[in-house]
Motif scaffolding. Structure first.
Motif, PDB file in Angstrom:
ATOM      1  N   ASP A  86     128.081   0.772  70.662  1.00  0.00           N
ATOM      2  CA  ASP A  86     128.749  -0.465  70.269  1.00  0.00           C
ATOM      3  C   ASP A  86     129.357  -0.357  68.873  1.00  0.00           C
ATOM      4  O   ASP A  86     130.395  -0.975  68.593  1.00  0.00           O
ATOM      5  CB  ASP A  86     127.762  -1.639  70.297  1.00  0.00           C
ATOM      6  N   GLU A  87     128.719   0.408  67.994  1.00  0.00           N
ATOM      7  CA  GLU A  87     129.195   0.552  66.620  1.00  0.00           C
ATOM      8  C   GLU A  87     130.235   1.653  66.456  1.00  0.00           C
ATOM      9  O   GLU A  87     130.693   1.923  65.348  1.00  0.00           O
ATOM     10  CB  GLU A  87     128.010   0.826  65.681  1.00  0.00           C
ATOM     11  N   GLY A  88     130.600   2.308  67.552  1.00  0.00           N
ATOM     12  CA  GLY A  88     131.659   3.308  67.495  1.00  0.00           C
ATOM     13  C   GLY A  88     131.224   4.704  67.109  1.00  0.00           C
ATOM     14  O   GLY A  88     132.055   5.524  66.713  1.00  0.00           O
ATOM     15  N   PHE A  89     129.931   5.005  67.218  1.00  0.00           N
ATOM     16  CA  PHE A  89     129.454   6.368  66.957  1.00  0.00           C
ATOM     17  C   PHE A  89     129.674   7.194  68.220  1.00  0.00           C
ATOM     18  O   PHE A  89     128.909   7.125  69.179  1.00  0.00           O
ATOM     19  CB  PHE A  89     127.975   6.358  66.574  1.00  0.00           C
ATOM     20  N   ALA A  90     130.730   7.993  68.221  1.00  0.00           N
ATOM     21  CA  ALA A  90     131.123   8.718  69.427  1.00  0.00           C
ATOM     22  C   ALA A  90     130.279   9.961  69.683  1.00  0.00           C
ATOM     23  O   ALA A  90     130.105  10.375  70.826  1.00  0.00           O
ATOM     24  CB  ALA A  90     132.599   9.104  69.338  1.00  0.00           C
ATOM     25  N   ALA A  91     129.743  10.578  68.625  1.00  0.00           N
ATOM     26  CA  ALA A  91     129.057  11.861  68.782  1.00  0.00           C
ATOM     27  C   ALA A  91     127.542  11.774  68.667  1.00  0.00           C
ATOM     28  O   ALA A  91     126.837  12.704  69.051  1.00  0.00           O
ATOM     29  CB  ALA A  91     129.578  12.849  67.733  1.00  0.00           C
ATOM     30  N   THR A  92     127.014  10.682  68.130  1.00  0.00           N
ATOM     31  CA  THR A  92     125.578  10.586  67.848  1.00  0.00           C
ATOM     32  C   THR A  92     124.841   9.943  69.014  1.00  0.00           C
ATOM     33  O   THR A  92     125.178   8.831  69.435  1.00  0.00           O
ATOM     34  CB  THR A  92     125.340   9.762  66.566  1.00  0.00           C
ATOM     35  N   ARG A  93     123.817  10.645  69.510  1.00  0.00           N
ATOM     36  CA  ARG A  93     122.950  10.123  70.557  1.00  0.00           C
ATOM     37  C   ARG A  93     121.524  10.595  70.286  1.00  0.00           C
ATOM     38  O   ARG A  93     121.314  11.692  69.738  1.00  0.00           O
ATOM     39  CB  ARG A  93     123.397  10.595  71.942  1.00  0.00           C
ATOM     40  N   VAL A  94     120.545   9.774  70.643  1.00  0.00           N
ATOM     41  CA  VAL A  94     119.141  10.113  70.412  1.00  0.00           C
ATOM     42  C   VAL A  94     118.408  10.138  71.741  1.00  0.00           C
ATOM     43  O   VAL A  94     118.779   9.442  72.693  1.00  0.00           O
ATOM     44  CB  VAL A  94     118.465   9.111  69.454  1.00  0.00           C
ATOM     45  N   VAL A  95     117.352  10.960  71.811  1.00  0.00           N
ATOM     46  CA  VAL A  95     116.525  11.032  73.017  1.00  0.00           C
ATOM     47  C   VAL A  95     115.064  10.744  72.711  1.00  0.00           C
ATOM     48  O   VAL A  95     114.241  10.692  73.622  1.00  0.00           O
ATOM     49  CB  VAL A  95     116.659  12.416  73.701  1.00  0.00           C
ATOM     50  N   ASP A  96     114.729  10.602  71.428  1.00  0.00           N
ATOM     51  CA  ASP A  96     113.362  10.244  71.049  1.00  0.00           C
ATOM     52  C   ASP A  96     113.392   9.477  69.733  1.00  0.00           C
ATOM     53  O   ASP A  96     114.462   9.237  69.168  1.00  0.00           O
ATOM     54  CB  ASP A  96     112.457  11.492  70.956  1.00  0.00           C
ATOM     55  N   ALA A  97     112.234   9.084  69.253  1.00  0.00           N
ATOM     56  CA  ALA A  97     112.165   8.321  68.015  1.00  0.00           C
ATOM     57  C   ALA A  97     111.980   9.193  66.788  1.00  0.00           C
ATOM     58  O   ALA A  97     112.206   8.749  65.663  1.00  0.00           O
ATOM     59  CB  ALA A  97     111.031   7.303  68.089  1.00  0.00           C
ATOM     60  N   THR A  98     111.548  10.440  66.988  1.00  0.00           N
ATOM     61  CA  THR A  98     111.218  11.291  65.848  1.00  0.00           C
ATOM     62  C   THR A  98     112.383  12.146  65.376  1.00  0.00           C
ATOM     63  O   THR A  98     112.419  12.556  64.216  1.00  0.00           O
ATOM     64  CB  THR A  98     110.067  12.240  66.208  1.00  0.00           C
ATOM     65  N   GLY A  99     113.330  12.439  66.247  1.00  0.00           N
ATOM     66  CA  GLY A  99     114.416  13.334  65.886  1.00  0.00           C
ATOM     67  C   GLY A  99     114.101  14.796  66.073  1.00  0.00           C
ATOM     68  O   GLY A  99     114.922  15.655  65.754  1.00  0.00           O
ATOM     69  N   LEU A 100     112.918  15.123  66.599  1.00  0.00           N
ATOM     70  CA  LEU A 100     112.515  16.524  66.734  1.00  0.00           C
ATOM     71  C   LEU A 100     113.145  17.211  67.940  1.00  0.00           C
ATOM     72  O   LEU A 100     113.319  18.428  67.945  1.00  0.00           O
ATOM     73  CB  LEU A 100     110.994  16.626  66.835  1.00  0.00           C
ATOM     74  N   SER A 101     113.513  16.453  68.961  1.00  0.00           N
ATOM     75  CA  SER A 101     114.058  17.055  70.172  1.00  0.00           C
ATOM     76  C   SER A 101     115.454  17.608  69.929  1.00  0.00           C
ATOM     77  O   SER A 101     116.260  17.015  69.213  1.00  0.00           O
ATOM     78  CB  SER A 101     114.106  16.020  71.296  1.00  0.00           C
ATOM     79  N   GLY A 102     115.731  18.735  70.564  1.00  0.00           N
ATOM     80  CA  GLY A 102     117.064  19.309  70.480  1.00  0.00           C
ATOM     81  C   GLY A 102     118.107  18.483  71.193  1.00  0.00           C
ATOM     82  O   GLY A 102     119.310  18.718  71.031  1.00  0.00           O
ATOM     83  N   GLY A 103     117.654  17.493  71.975  1.00  0.00           N
ATOM     84  CA  GLY A 103     118.601  16.615  72.646  1.00  0.00           C
ATOM     85  C   GLY A 103     119.227  15.575  71.743  1.00  0.00           C
ATOM     86  O   GLY A 103     120.202  14.917  72.120  1.00  0.00           O
ATOM     87  N   ASN A 104     118.676  15.400  70.542  1.00  0.00           N
ATOM     88  CA  ASN A 104     119.309  14.516  69.557  1.00  0.00           C
ATOM     89  C   ASN A 104     120.532  15.224  68.980  1.00  0.00           C
ATOM     90  O   ASN A 104     120.418  16.337  68.461  1.00  0.00           O
ATOM     91  CB  ASN A 104     118.326  14.192  68.431  1.00  0.00           C
ATOM     92  N   VAL A 105     121.688  14.587  69.053  1.00  0.00           N
ATOM     93  CA  VAL A 105     122.923  15.244  68.598  1.00  0.00           C
ATOM     94  C   VAL A 105     123.702  14.290  67.706  1.00  0.00           C
ATOM     95  O   VAL A 105     123.508  13.071  67.738  1.00  0.00           O
ATOM     96  CB  VAL A 105     123.807  15.681  69.788  1.00  0.00           C
ATOM     97  N   GLY A 106     124.584  14.869  66.931  1.00  0.00           N
ATOM     98  CA  GLY A 106     125.427  14.070  66.050  1.00  0.00           C
ATOM     99  C   GLY A 106     126.248  14.973  65.154  1.00  0.00           C
ATOM    100  O   GLY A 106     126.208  16.200  65.277  1.00  0.00           O
ATOM    101  N   THR A 107     126.988  14.367  64.252  1.00  0.00           N
ATOM    102  CA  THR A 107     127.793  15.105  63.283  1.00  0.00           C
ATOM    103  C   THR A 107     127.422  14.650  61.879  1.00  0.00           C
ATOM    104  O   THR A 107     126.880  13.559  61.691  1.00  0.00           O
ATOM    105  CB  THR A 107     129.301  14.852  63.498  1.00  0.00           C
TER     106      THR A 107
END
Length: 264
Positions: A34-55
């Motif tokens: 909704d806020e227009g973050f096109a590249a950032t996505r999370v898969v957990d709350a800690t940020g440790l997973s490699g599935g968390n992505v962004g720029t």
């Protein structure tokens, strides 16, 4: 994240606020979209997973939203009114480059992103204080990170320095009458602006139609666009454009008829 580093607290907070980590992930990704973050996505709350992505650019923007929120900024600065005493404040466990005026917001390491660092720095731009928010990811070591951060802050400070866009007293054009009077179009005041890496466009001159005018009369304006901003100044005559007199009128009928037909 505001507690420096505490993965179990992150999971506990997500479950407390959203009912489960999965529910938090859904809400967080919905907010990011909704806020227009096109590249950032999370898969957990800690940020440790490699599935968390962004720029890095979106991470800096996210950090800027945190700093802009009075409640969150107060926690980061240790000035939140919700904290009753100094003894209850969380120490800045991730302080880094603070002697160089850098305020660390987040510093972490994962196998996928290597060193990630989010920071702020206060920059003086003329008479204005600005706050820079920066982020770097994928940095291999601190020998690489530290000079890169300092170079980014120095570069922003240089880009923030006011530059003269319009020079007061300088001529930005010339007007001439059919009977030979000439005058320069002089900017009545100087204008400065912070460049922020944007190159100034060519000056755009606008002159109001007039026949005669004394020296010092404002007859138009000069504008210069720099990035998404525009600075302007009035333009005045440095010499008079006077009436040509009866003799010139009688000896130049073609010019008079043409000016009449043109509506001048």
């Amino acid at each position: 994240m505001l507690l420096a580093s505490s993965n179990n607290h992150a999971d506990t907070l997500a479950r407390w606020a959203f009912g489960s980590v999965d529910a938090y992930v859904d809400r967080a990704n919905g907010w990011l979209e909704d806020e227009g973050f096109a590249a950032t996505r999370v898969v957990d709350a800690t940020g440790l997973s490699g599935g968390n992505v962004g720029t890095a650019s979106e991470l800096a923007r996210l950090a800027a939203l945190v700093v802009a929120d009075p409640a969150l900024a107060g926690m980061l600065e240790g000035t939140s009114t919700s904290t009753p005493t100094d003894d209850r404040r969380v120490p800045d466990a991730i302080a880094h480059l603070e002697d160089d005026g850098i305020r660390a917001l987040s510093r972490s390491y994962t196998d996928e992103a290597a060193i990630s660092f989010v920071w702020t720095a206060d920059i003086r731009s003329g008479e204005t204080d600005r706050r820079m928010v920066g982020a770097m990811t994928g940095v291999d070591d601190y020998d690489t990170l530290d000079p890169a951060v300092l170079a980014a802050v120095e570069g922003m400070a240089a880009a923030s320095a006011p530059i003269e866009v319009i020079t007061g007293g300088a001529a930005y054009g010339t007007v001439a009458s059919a009977w030979g009077d000439r005058a320069n179009l002089v900017a009545t005041s100087g204008r400065t602006d912070a460049a922020f890496g944007a190159a100034a466009d060519d000056a755009v001159i606008e002159v109001e139609p007039f026949a005669t005018a004394p020296a010092g009369r404002a007859v138009g304006s000069v504008g210069v666009r720099i990035g998404d901003r525009e600075v302007t100044s009035a333009l005045e005559l440095d010499a008079p454009i006077e009436d040509p007199g009866l003799f010139w009128r009688l000896t130049h009928p073609a010019e008079l008829i043409g000016a009449f037909l043109d509506g001048d």
